[in-house]
Write an enzyme that holds these catalytic residues in place. Structure first.
Site, short mmCIF file in Angstrom:
data_model
loop_
_atom_site.label_atom_id
_atom_site.label_comp_id
_atom_site.label_asym_id
_atom_site.label_seq_id
_atom_site.Cartn_x
_atom_site.Cartn_y
_atom_site.Cartn_z
N LYS A 1 72.26 7.23 25.29
CA LYS A 1 72.65 8.39 26.12
C LYS A 1 71.61 9.51 26.02
O LYS A 1 71.42 10.27 26.95
CB LYS A 1 74.02 8.92 25.69
CG LYS A 1 75.19 8.01 26.01
CD LYS A 1 76.50 8.64 25.53
CE LYS A 1 77.74 7.95 26.07
NZ LYS A 1 78.18 6.78 25.30
N TYR B 1 80.11 12.60 18.76
CA TYR B 1 81.50 12.45 19.18
C TYR B 1 82.34 13.65 18.74
O TYR B 1 81.84 14.76 18.66
CB TYR B 1 82.09 11.12 18.65
CG TYR B 1 81.29 9.92 19.05
CD1 TYR B 1 81.01 9.64 20.38
CD2 TYR B 1 80.78 9.05 18.09
CE1 TYR B 1 80.27 8.52 20.76
CE2 TYR B 1 80.05 7.93 18.44
CZ TYR B 1 79.79 7.67 19.78
OH TYR B 1 79.06 6.58 20.12
N VAL C 1 77.96 3.48 18.50
CA VAL C 1 78.91 2.64 17.78
C VAL C 1 78.27 1.37 17.22
O VAL C 1 78.92 0.61 16.51
CB VAL C 1 80.14 2.26 18.64
CG1 VAL C 1 80.96 3.48 18.98
CG2 VAL C 1 79.73 1.50 19.88
N TYR D 1 74.69 1.14 32.99
CA TYR D 1 75.13 1.79 31.74
C TYR D 1 75.23 0.76 30.60
O TYR D 1 74.73 1.00 29.49
CB TYR D 1 76.47 2.48 31.99
CG TYR D 1 77.12 3.05 30.77
CD1 TYR D 1 76.72 4.28 30.25
CD2 TYR D 1 78.14 2.36 30.11
CE1 TYR D 1 77.33 4.82 29.12
CE2 TYR D 1 78.75 2.89 28.99
CZ TYR D 1 78.34 4.11 28.49
OH TYR D 1 78.94 4.63 27.38
N SER E 1 75.37 4.14 22.13
CA SER E 1 75.36 5.49 22.69
C SER E 1 74.12 6.30 22.37
O SER E 1 73.92 7.38 22.93
CB SER E 1 76.59 6.27 22.20
OG SER E 1 77.75 5.76 22.77
#
Lengths: 311, 311, 311, 311
Positions: A73, A247, A265, A195, A70
């Site tokens: 992102k 998160y 993660v 993704y 992530s």
């Protein structure tokens, strides 16, 4: 405030942190939902600090490549923002979600508009923007991250990407759900493939600390002088990292650590201190919210020991 | 980072902001759920900046007292933290809620532990701590705010407090709900009474800018030299303001404004820039999330025009 | 209880109902989410009663075929129950959902197990069972419904099925979501295709009243003497229709009408009175919960005028 | 349908049921949230059937009085309906909740209107109606139940009522919450007191089977010939029992048992078969949804062994 601490002895600080985090190794759990990630040895730990004048300090496994997951992102968001600017915010919000990163509940009550670009649904919208703009969105993103980090050969790990695609049912569910609201323009399978590939980019802590440094540097890539985003956008992306980057533990992270950060993660966390440095810590074992357990603590100790934080 | 901008011409900046916000007056809505608040004239606007060396700059209605409402949650939290320290976090979280400020939904799924001390449920827990510690919690809080602001006669408005108590059914619901989980120790009616009174404190923008300055000053009251909280706690409370201080618009506020802030439905917003100043803006008309419409914009312009923000 | 009303004059009753519902035509809205459905003329109304001894009474457009849509969930459930028996209840519940028929919220909090087989998610699980058991699940279901109704040539409308497949993003989302919990065994696309086809079966009110009569007849097909399900299962499926058969209005429907029923967004509603008759009403305009507006009222009048209901 | 079974040998059936349920004793848990209820011996079991012609059959502890708890919601609803008729449905819905009986979540999204009168929030609205209509609502209800059961001296247990009042925080929360939406007219404390008292009514299984018989008898009290409600209302209340009477297990209960029923956490369940009989079973140990474990199974066996159910 950094004005009182001009000369940080980062090597000593990192060495101390590495000692302090040892008791935490073994206390968290390596992400297991992707088979390829589950194979990583849990007790690894590495940390890298890169100052804006190019000094690099490391400890531990700072040169072991890992799956950034992530953390990608953040780069995808930056690239998508380069493409469409503020129009992006029509399709994705800027609020903390108050929910697990892969929840569909809010998406239903908020008509398919994800709360922010750092939860999975939001990152799928960001990726959809890249799919519309680029023929090979994952290649575009890899090249973008190469320029940010100065590491010209980094690549995504196709085995991890395939492993993730095979288990991406919940992300597919989100994709179709957002399409039902008109908030995904490309076919779900294409968006998911792009993704999963950008999540599968492999980098080490030094690369990542370098790649995030443009945010500490007013939006300008310190390694080649290119403007990546405006100074104002750099501030705003940093604010988003602080409120939404870790998160459903973002509030606690801001409280304890106090710097803009984005976690994955795979166990990596990148962050930066405006005007000063980029930082990355990596340790694969996670706490329940999905952030690296030892990594979060290492960053908390870093801001405490150096007296550097936003506040 | 402020190091590059030593001499801000605050009077000019405030004058410009006052001009720029004029078109927004009339665009929001004065809070109407408490009859006494609904009587306030909506088109007022005032702003005050107080630097740590004591310079005070104002514009508009900066000396008109108003009902601080939820801004009091910041002072109540600070006082409760003085009382019980980190034990407070056993009873209230530090995460953004992703929900309206008076929602009961999360309280149910999270077993009566409010997400943070700046939503109503969390502020009731904070007030409960004060009710346990002080015979007259509202008096204790008023005196605490007097010391912070240096304004020795400020007081709560009993008419507003009564008006709020008469319409506090949802807050009572939350109180009983939390009691059902064991997370409220004093009778609901006592907690609600204390809560409504501290929400009803009347202050003007100058008072509030002065009262928040201890957070910019490493936890020390700049006006009398008293330590209010540790430097570390000051940073942490500031982080909480940034992630949770402006209701369900906190992410957007951090994105656009980028400083720690706390708003109230009376139309006030306080904030600070670490090491530099306290600031307060007041304009009674609110946007849908409950923050002052003109006030939010004024602070956005302030950080843009002065180049000062956290990031 | 029907014992006091042996000779119902159904033709007169249906004629009266047809008159009474006229003012409702034009008050509801034809389902528009599937383009093909949106083309149906809204002011149509037909009703058919078929007694267990074979008497058929009709009024209005009772012989106009329409898209049965969710009424097919009843037949799919019956066929799936024939295949796997009570094992089915490991994968789908028997409780009213208290939510719109296509919500994903409960699916998240209940780990991918749909509340009942009459909401979309539950019908997808039922269809998944059929996909596992039959090479051509839609053909198997069409043949099953042919035997139940005695209409040997009925078929699904491929244009409607394709229209629905093109707009089935939310159902796809549910499919992938349930797969993420392990509660869908076949590829989502296959399940969706079979589901859209059985929703697209075309029948008229007489066919449907005949097809549901086995439930009024202790589980035995009255037209050919075949046992479809056990008497106990027939009762249980009827109970499920009563509590869950009319979307999130099932409580109200049971309250006002008082018979087991299953509705579809094509405007059809089937029901039965145990030991007596099967009934079907059709009128394309829906109330907000998704049930036929005139159809619901027609059934309410039917049970009132004939004194027949369960209670 | 009962037409095929004119002579039920109820004594034999009840004796068999009593034997069959023995292995279940010890498998459930006595309600512990009210201290007084927690004192009841868990392994008790009693059952009573009262036919409309006055035959009474019992087994086990059918004459041991117990706390009827939520069974009182049925009587309160009937009395409130006598008072205000269909206007009641403006303030409380008729849909299953799909949620635990004491949830506040739906109340928030549905603007303070409870889903049905058998969840706690709905019963508080019903009690509020009684508080408006009667000076002593609990006395009015006790007298109403005395007439229904023909037991002239039954009473509520003040110790249980006080025990419940002391632990009614969640119900208080609901009361204040509904007041915040304008859907509770009397002071919360008064409504809670009346509610706790009518929940604390003590009756035995024979009394309760008699008290529910008016619903099986077209709305007329079979013991004194008084009309309680219209035949239509009796049907409608029965439908509501079927869809909402057994908490979040109502669908499963209808599926397995198939008669209108209302349960309470005291371990009682009342039900009826239209035109035939009233029935009550009592056994204090509950399954997770809050219904008597042995009681639910006993009723399932009763409808199976006698072939009597609605469907």
């Amino acid at each position: 405030m950094s004005q009182s601490a001009p000369d940080h002895d980062y090597p000593t600080v990192l060495a101390q942190i590495r000692t302090e985090i040892q008791p935490l190794l073994g206390q968290g759990r390596v992400a297991s939902y992707i088979p390829e990630l589950a194979k990583v040895r849990g007790d690894q730990f590495g940390m890298a600090v890169v100052t804006l004048d190019g000094e690099v300090c490391t400890c531990g496994d700072a040169r072991v490549p890992f799956s950034i997951q992530s953390v990608s992102k953040l780069f995808a968001l930056t690239l998508a923002y380069q493409c469409v600017g503020d129009a992006l915010w029509q399709r994705v919000g800027r609020e903390p979600s108050g929910n697990p990163f892969n929840s569909l509940v809010q998406l239903e009550s908020e008509q398919g508009k994800p709360r922010n670009p750092f939860i999975n649904a939001g990152a799928l919208v960001v990726t959809d923007v890249l799919c519309t703009r680029f023929v090979n969105p994952e290649t575009a993103l890899v090249e973008f991250v190469r320029r940010l980090s100065g590491h010209a050969t980094l690549q995504y790990d196709d085995r991890v990407a395939r492993s993730e695609m095979a288990t991406a049912e919940r992300n597919r569910a989100m994709g179709h759900f957002m399409r039902s609201f008109g908030n995904l323009h490309n076919p779900v399978d294409e968006v998911i493939a792009a993704y999963c590939r950008h999540c599968a980019i492999r980098m080490d802590a030094v690369d990542l600390a370098r790649a995030v440094a443009f945010l500490a540097h007013g939006g300008v890539n310190p390694w080649n002088g290119e403007r990546v985003v405006s100074a104002s956008t750099a501030k705003r992306l940093s604010a988003l990292m602080l409120t939404c980057g870790t998160y459903d533990a973002a509030g606690d992270f801001a409280f304890r650590v106090g710097i803009p950060a984005k976690s994955g993660v795979g166990g990596g966390i990148v962050g930066h201190i405006p005007g000063q440095l980029g930082v990355c810590v990596w340790s694969p074992e996670l706490e329940p919210s999905g952030n690296s357990l030892a990594g979060s603590y290492a960053l908390e100790r870093f801001t405490t020991l150096t007296g550097q934080s936003l506040f």
